[in-house]
Write a protein that holds these residues in place. Structure first.
Motif, PDB file in Angstrom:
ATOM      1  N   MET A  21       0.786  -1.235  -0.209  1.00 26.47           N
ATOM      2  CA  MET A  21       0.000  -0.119   0.002  1.00 26.47           C
ATOM      3  C   MET A  21       0.893   1.258   0.097  1.00 26.47           C
ATOM      4  N   LYS A  22       0.356   2.358  -0.883  1.00 31.19           N
ATOM      5  CA  LYS A  22       1.271   3.604  -0.863  1.00 31.19           C
ATOM      6  C   LYS A  22       0.935   4.346   0.295  1.00 31.19           C
ATOM      7  N   HIS A  23       1.687   5.028   1.002  1.00 34.82           N
ATOM      8  CA  HIS A  23       1.654   5.913   2.007  1.00 34.82           C
ATOM      9  C   HIS A  23       2.203   7.141   1.683  1.00 34.82           C
ATOM     10  N   TYR A  24       1.245   8.273   1.753  1.00 30.78           N
ATOM     11  CA  TYR A  24       1.735   9.547   1.667  1.00 30.78           C
ATOM     12  C   TYR A  24       1.488  10.502   2.839  1.00 30.78           C
ATOM     13  N   LYS A  25       2.295  11.337   3.217  1.00 36.44           N
ATOM     14  CA  LYS A  25       2.208  12.593   4.193  1.00 36.44           C
ATOM     15  C   LYS A  25       1.444  13.895   3.591  1.00 36.44           C
ATOM     16  N   ILE A  26       0.496  14.073   4.128  1.00 29.99           N
ATOM     17  CA  ILE A  26       0.149  15.702   3.487  1.00 29.99           C
ATOM     18  C   ILE A  26       0.077  16.529   4.534  1.00 29.99           C
ATOM     19  N   ALA A  27       0.622  17.755   4.643  1.00 27.00           N
ATOM     20  CA  ALA A  27       0.597  18.831   5.432  1.00 27.00           C
ATOM     21  C   ALA A  27      -0.804  19.470   4.971  1.00 27.00           C
ATOM     22  N   VAL A  28      -1.597  19.432   6.092  1.00 29.24           N
ATOM     23  CA  VAL A  28      -2.934  20.342   5.532  1.00 29.24           C
ATOM     24  C   VAL A  28      -3.196  21.700   6.632  1.00 29.24           C
ATOM     25  N   LEU A  29      -2.869  22.548   5.540  1.00 30.43           N
ATOM     26  CA  LEU A  29      -2.849  23.945   6.144  1.00 30.43           C
ATOM     27  C   LEU A  29      -4.428  24.704   5.788  1.00 30.43           C
ATOM     28  N   ALA A  30      -5.315  24.519   6.929  1.00 28.44           N
ATOM     29  CA  ALA A  30      -6.604  25.087   6.413  1.00 28.44           C
ATOM     30  C   ALA A  30      -6.846  26.555   6.163  1.00 28.44           C
ATOM     31  N   GLY A  31      -6.024  27.285   6.941  1.00 25.15           N
ATOM     32  CA  GLY A  31      -5.871  28.913   6.767  1.00 25.15           C
ATOM     33  C   GLY A  31      -6.767  29.727   7.200  1.00 25.15           C
ATOM     34  N   ASP A  32      -7.138  30.928   6.595  1.00 29.21           N
ATOM     35  CA  ASP A  32      -8.114  31.943   7.191  1.00 29.21           C
ATOM     36  C   ASP A  32      -9.543  31.975   6.567  1.00 29.21           C
ATOM     37  N   GLY A  33     -10.346  32.652   7.063  1.00 28.22           N
ATOM     38  CA  GLY A  33     -11.630  32.833   6.517  1.00 28.22           C
ATOM     39  C   GLY A  33     -12.311  31.579   6.462  1.00 28.22           C
ATOM     40  N   ILE A  34     -12.914  31.360   5.218  1.00 28.24           N
ATOM     41  CA  ILE A  34     -13.532  30.257   4.720  1.00 28.24           C
ATOM     42  C   ILE A  34     -12.715  29.051   4.594  1.00 28.24           C
ATOM     43  N   ALA A  59      -3.173  34.504   8.792  1.00 28.74           N
ATOM     44  CA  ALA A  59      -2.924  35.160   9.974  1.00 28.74           C
ATOM     45  C   ALA A  59      -3.620  34.452  11.092  1.00 28.74           C
ATOM     46  N   CYS A  60      -4.227  33.186  11.127  1.00 28.67           N
ATOM     47  CA  CYS A  60      -4.521  32.568  12.473  1.00 28.67           C
ATOM     48  C   CYS A  60      -3.217  32.368  13.096  1.00 28.67           C
ATOM     49  N   ALA A  61      -2.180  31.785  12.259  1.00 27.93           N
ATOM     50  CA  ALA A  61      -0.799  31.464  12.841  1.00 27.93           C
ATOM     51  C   ALA A  61      -0.372  32.471  13.425  1.00 27.93           C
ATOM     52  N   TYR A  62      -0.350  33.753  12.830  1.00 29.53           N
ATOM     53  CA  TYR A  62       0.247  34.955  13.073  1.00 29.53           C
ATOM     54  C   TYR A  62      -0.283  35.287  14.698  1.00 29.53           C
ATOM     55  N   PHE A  63      -1.715  35.335  14.790  1.00 30.39           N
ATOM     56  CA  PHE A  63      -2.083  35.742  15.858  1.00 30.39           C
ATOM     57  C   PHE A  63      -1.919  34.649  17.095  1.00 30.39           C
ATOM     58  N   ALA A  64      -1.587  33.462  16.775  1.00 31.18           N
ATOM     59  CA  ALA A  64      -1.369  32.127  17.647  1.00 31.18           C
ATOM     60  C   ALA A  64       0.101  32.252  18.091  1.00 31.18           C
ATOM     61  N   THR A  65       1.095  32.676  17.168  1.00 23.74           N
ATOM     62  CA  THR A  65       2.512  32.515  17.368  1.00 23.74           C
ATOM     63  C   THR A  65       3.314  33.734  17.300  1.00 23.74           C
ATOM     64  N   GLY A  66       2.754  34.669  16.367  1.00 24.15           N
ATOM     65  CA  GLY A  66       3.493  35.774  16.069  1.00 24.15           C
ATOM     66  C   GLY A  66       4.263  35.563  14.525  1.00 24.15           C
ATOM     67  N   ASP A  67       3.890  34.725  13.972  1.00 28.61           N
ATOM     68  CA  ASP A  67       4.431  34.325  12.780  1.00 28.61           C
ATOM     69  C   ASP A  67       3.669  33.591  11.789  1.00 28.61           C
ATOM     70  N   ALA A  68       3.278  34.156  10.554  1.00 31.16           N
ATOM     71  CA  ALA A  68       2.231  33.579   9.660  1.00 31.16           C
ATOM     72  C   ALA A  68       2.735  32.149   9.168  1.00 31.16           C
ATOM     73  N   PHE A  69       3.946  32.031   9.268  1.00 25.34           N
ATOM     74  CA  PHE A  69       4.611  30.730   8.816  1.00 25.34           C
ATOM     75  C   PHE A  69       5.555  30.194   9.801  1.00 25.34           C
ATOM     76  N   PRO A  70       4.937  29.731  10.961  1.00 27.67           N
ATOM     77  CA  PRO A  70       5.828  29.432  12.214  1.00 27.67           C
ATOM     78  C   PRO A  70       6.673  28.113  11.795  1.00 27.67           C
ATOM     79  N   GLN A  71       7.554  28.016  12.700  1.00 29.03           N
ATOM     80  CA  GLN A  71       8.670  26.928  12.400  1.00 29.03           C
ATOM     81  C   GLN A  71       8.114  25.484  12.530  1.00 29.03           C
ATOM     82  N   PRO A 103       6.947  33.301   1.496  1.00 26.93           N
ATOM     83  CA  PRO A 103       7.942  32.541   1.907  1.00 26.93           C
ATOM     84  C   PRO A 103       7.862  30.841   1.455  1.00 26.93           C
ATOM     85  N   MET A 104       6.718  30.460   1.582  1.00 32.41           N
ATOM     86  CA  MET A 104       6.205  29.270   0.919  1.00 32.41           C
ATOM     87  C   MET A 104       6.595  29.028  -0.151  1.00 32.41           C
ATOM     88  N   ARG A 105       6.288  29.424  -1.207  1.00 30.76           N
ATOM     89  CA  ARG A 105       6.561  29.667  -2.750  1.00 30.76           C
ATOM     90  C   ARG A 105       8.078  29.677  -2.807  1.00 30.76           C
TER      91      ARG A 105
END
Ligand code: IPM
Ligand code: MG
Length: 369
Positions: free
Chosen positions: A1-14, A46-58, A98-100
């Protein structure tokens, strides 16, 4: 069986509500195929910024580094809310770019697809839509004005000034051209090269490199079109296009116009591909005005899943099924309130119901292997 890891970044708003529906589809894909997905949720925007001070935290960077693919929801705040965050920490400059850059996702594919089932969403007349619109904008995503040197200050006359640089080297142009020509070879073998060489030197080099690459794809016919003229042509005669290739800023603008001719940016998923990593995201923003109301259509997020299945997991047939399942829900006369007005003849359903219906349709489709 193939196994893949997916980072899920739900983001802001909708983001969270449309991501939830996309994950339902992924779960079903897992059930009906010999594949397992390890979902790794992480904060981004933005959710990450308000939680950690960084929009793309470590912590999110670490998760994305490990992932086989990244599924990213829309990010950002309203113009007014954004002002509460320092300019360089705002989600666009602090997370998305920064992600790009980090994953060097230089090739951005933005399908503008309007099959018959979706034609009623478009503001274009039936005779312009014809048998349907089906084109892909290939946008260079890590160069040009977005990433060039920036400078601002007070000039010699004592005036505030700003300078931003549009820079490309031939390697950056060559690699995006190969992506565009390869895609064109697999489709109608038509490539529209979008440029502004009557004014910009960057476009002169762009076109030169395009011609060098074209030699390797003799079966692809190239049409050169100025970017302003392409904007008009997208409205007047969109069916002439199949694959369109362009630099970063042109692609940002024309791909939103693509959403316009479909009737909504909500119908625009996308794939951002680098040599080692890819991420998938709707082309639109986080629509804070309708967030949390359960009325946003999850099409762009589920479409991004389809693009991930095809590009990152070699599951092109299941990707086709996902597209077909979404179209079938529209064909059955359903829509969501962000896409359709009450009284327009459709049965209005919620974000969640739309996701459930897509899952139902997909379940009814024959398994691929
Ligand atoms: C897009 C968006 C982004 C861009 C913003 C959010 C920075 O508009 O992906 O098209 O300009 O690239
Ligand atoms: Mg944009």
């Amino acid at each position: 069986m193939k196994h893949y890891k997916i980072a899920v970044l739900a983001g802001d708003g909708i983001g969270p509500e449309i991501t939830r529906e996309a994950l339902k589809v992924l779960k079903l894909i897992e059930e009906r195929n010999d594949v397992s997905f390890e979902l790794m949720p992480a904060a981004f925007g933005a959710c990450a910024y308000f939680a950690t001070g960084d929009a793309f935290p470590q912590a999110t960077i670490d998760i994305c580094d490990q992932a086989d693919a990244i599924l990213k929801g829309p990010i950002g705040l309203s113009h007014e809310e954004s002002k509460k965050i320092p300019i360089d920490k705002q989600p666009e400059r602090g997370a998305l770019l920064p992600m790009r850059r980090r994953y060097n996702t230089y090739a951005n594919f933005r399908p503008v697809s309007l099959p018959k089932a979706l034609a009623h969403f478009s503001p274009l007349k039936a005779e312009i839509i014809g048998e349907g619109i089906d084109l892909v904008i290939v946008r260079e995503l890590v160069g040009g004005l977005y990433f060039g040197q920036k400078e601002s200050g007070i000039n010699e006359q004592g005036l505030r000034y700003v300078k931003e640089t549009l820079e490309y080297d031939e390697l950056q142009i060559r690699r995006i051209m190969h992506q565009a020509f390869k895609l064109a070879s697999k489709r109608r073998k038509l490539l529209h090269n979008i440029h502004k060489s009557n004014v910009l030197k960057s476009s002169v080099l762009w076109n030169e490199v395009m011609e060098e690459v074209a030699v390797e794809y003799p079966d692809v016919t190239v049409y050169n079109m100025l970017v302003d003229s392409a904007a008009t042509a997208l409205c007047l005669n969109p069916t002439q296009f199949d694959v369109m290739v362009m630099e970063n800023m042109f692609g940002d603008i024309l791909s939103d116009q693509g959403g316009g001719i479909l009737g909504s940016l909500g119908l625009m998923p996308s794939a951002c591909i680098g040599d080692d990593k890819a991420y998938y995201e709707p082309s639109h923003g986080s629509a804070p005005d309708i967030a949390g109301k359960n009325i946003a259509n999850p099409y762009s997020m589920i479409g991004s899943v389809a693009m991930m299945l095809e590009n990152s997991f070699d599951m092109a047939d299941e990707a086709k099924n996902v597209w077909a399942a979404m179209q079938a829900v529209f064909s059955d006369g359903y829509s969501t309130a962000d896409l359709s007005k009450a009284g327009s003849g459709v049965t209005m359903i919620s974000t969640e119901q739309f996701g459930d219906k897509v899952v139902e349709k997909l379940k009814a489709m024959p398994k691929v292997s």
